[in-house]
Motif scaffolding. Structure first.
Motif, PDB file in Angstrom:
ATOM      1  N   ASP A 176       0.824  -1.204   0.000  1.00 23.95           N
ATOM      2  CA  ASP A 176       0.000   0.000   0.000  1.00 23.95           C
ATOM      3  C   ASP A 176       0.858   1.254   0.000  1.00 23.95           C
ATOM      4  OD1 ASP A 176      -2.305  -1.473  -0.003  1.00 23.95           O
ATOM      5  OD2 ASP A 176      -2.635  -1.357   2.162  1.00 23.95           O
ATOM      6  N   LYS A 194       1.644   2.073  -3.550  1.00 18.69           N
ATOM      7  CA  LYS A 194       0.472   2.536  -4.285  1.00 18.69           C
ATOM      8  C   LYS A 194       0.083   3.959  -3.889  1.00 18.69           C
ATOM      9  CE  LYS A 194      -1.617  -1.996  -5.148  1.00 18.69           C
ATOM     10  NZ  LYS A 194      -2.800  -2.850  -4.944  1.00 18.69           N
ATOM     11  N   ARG A 195       0.243   4.292  -2.595  1.00 16.93           N
ATOM     12  CA  ARG A 195      -0.142   5.618  -2.144  1.00 16.93           C
ATOM     13  C   ARG A 195       0.697   6.705  -2.801  1.00 16.93           C
ATOM     14  NH1 ARG A 195      -0.439   3.266   3.035  1.00 16.93           N
ATOM     15  NH2 ARG A 195       1.592   4.139   3.564  1.00 16.93           N
ATOM     16  N   ARG A 196       1.938   6.405  -3.085  1.00 16.78           N
ATOM     17  CA  ARG A 196       2.842   7.425  -3.624  1.00 16.78           C
ATOM     18  C   ARG A 196       2.934   7.398  -5.143  1.00 16.78           C
ATOM     19  NH1 ARG A 196       7.758   6.792   0.793  1.00 16.78           N
ATOM     20  NH2 ARG A 196       6.439   6.927   2.627  1.00 16.78           N
TER      21      ARG A 196
END
Length: 306
Positions: free
Chosen positions: A197, A200-202
């Motif tokens: 995650d 994916k967040r960045r």
């Protein structure tokens, strides 16, 4: 979308791609058919700049998107193909030990003594894709494709992302190397495992779905220009029907292109009985072949739907 690029983005790149439409047009000239969603994701990756993660089934055009972007920008594509067991030395750098040993022997033959610092210079450095992308001199940033990151393990994924986040790397013998032109980063995944995650967040994220039969036919015609239009329409419709079956390896656009190329080479203008003999171009599993053949020739060619 014509706002100024964020700090760190190349102004030369901003001039080449002032908006989404300009990028989509440039990709089109390379032969890559792009939809508005993907064009927007790639535009943001270039202009923010920010890594973009492309996910989708195998063969939908994730890798080709990065290749087309590099061609459109007229800049090198540097590709890191991930696989199970890949480690940092294969992705970043390693020392050229045979050349170092040769230097030691040559020094001994001259009755000289080499200091350790003499053996750990840039002359003895083997640059792997990540370091090569960081050291690319420009004037435009390289496109760094980290392909099939899901095939690597968790530790390598974390290492790769931290490196890209800083656009720099520290080599103990040489110090910190920082990119003069941070690369445009495209990561791809076939979702054989979930990525972290934190990654994916960045990243920007875009899911590439299978194209409609009509768009697939347009793509195939670009790649196989000698193919007959009725054949491409029939073949892309047949592939779409195949994906509706419980196949082990559903065919993507790449396999559709291979199939149409094979049929075109055989002089086929419409999907006919020859199609059953060329299914090995589009299906890669015996069970899948048996399942499709069991549907019958009429189903395959679309005749039973007329």
């Amino acid at each position: 979308m014509t706002g100024a690029a964020r700090a760190g983005a190349s102004q030369e790149v901003a001039a080449v791609f002032p908006d989404v439409d300009a990028l989509a047009t440039a990709l089109d000239t390379t032969g890559y058919v792009v939809d508005p969603g993907l064009a927007t994701a790639l535009f943001l990756a270039v202009r923010l700049p920010q890594p973009v993660l492309l996910e989708g089934e195998p063969g939908v055009g994730k890798t080709e998107a990065a290749k087309a972007l590099a061609r459109a920008l007229d800049t090198p594509l540097i590709r890191l193909q991930c696989y199970e067991g890949i480690d940092a030395s294969e992705a970043l750098y390693e020392w050229n030990y045979p050349r170092q040993m040769l230097a030691i022997r040559m020094a001994e033959a001259r009755d000289e003594r080499l200091a350790e610092a003499d053996l750990f210079t840039r002359d003895y450095l083997l640059r792997r894709p990540l370091l090569a992308a960081l050291e690319h001199p420009g004037p435009r940033p390289a496109v760094l494709l980290i392909d099939e990151l899901d095939r690597a393990d968790d530790d390598f994924e974390a290492f790769t992302f931290e490196l890209l986040a800083e656009s720099s790397v520290t080599i103990p013998e040489l110090g910190t190397i920082t990119a003069a032109q941070p690369p445009i980063v495209v990561l791809t995944s076939n979702r054989t495992r979930d990525l972290h995650d934190a990654l994916k967040r960045r990243c920007l994220y875009h899911w590439i779905d299978y194209p409609t039969p009509e768009r697939a036919a347009e793509i195939v015609r670009r790649r196989v220009p000698d193919s007959a239009l009725p054949l491409t329409l029939d073949a892309t419709a047949a592939v779409a029907r195949m994906r509706g079956l419980d196949l082990e390896k559903p065919p993507g656009i790449a396999e559709t292109i291979d199939w149409v190329a094979a049929l075109t080479l055989l002089g086929v203008a419409h999907l006919d009985a020859v199609a059953a003999d060329t299914l090995g171009s589009v299906l890669k599993s015996r069970d899948d072949l048996d399942l499709v053949r069991a549907q019958g020739l009429g189903w395959l060619t679309g005749a039973s739907r007329a």
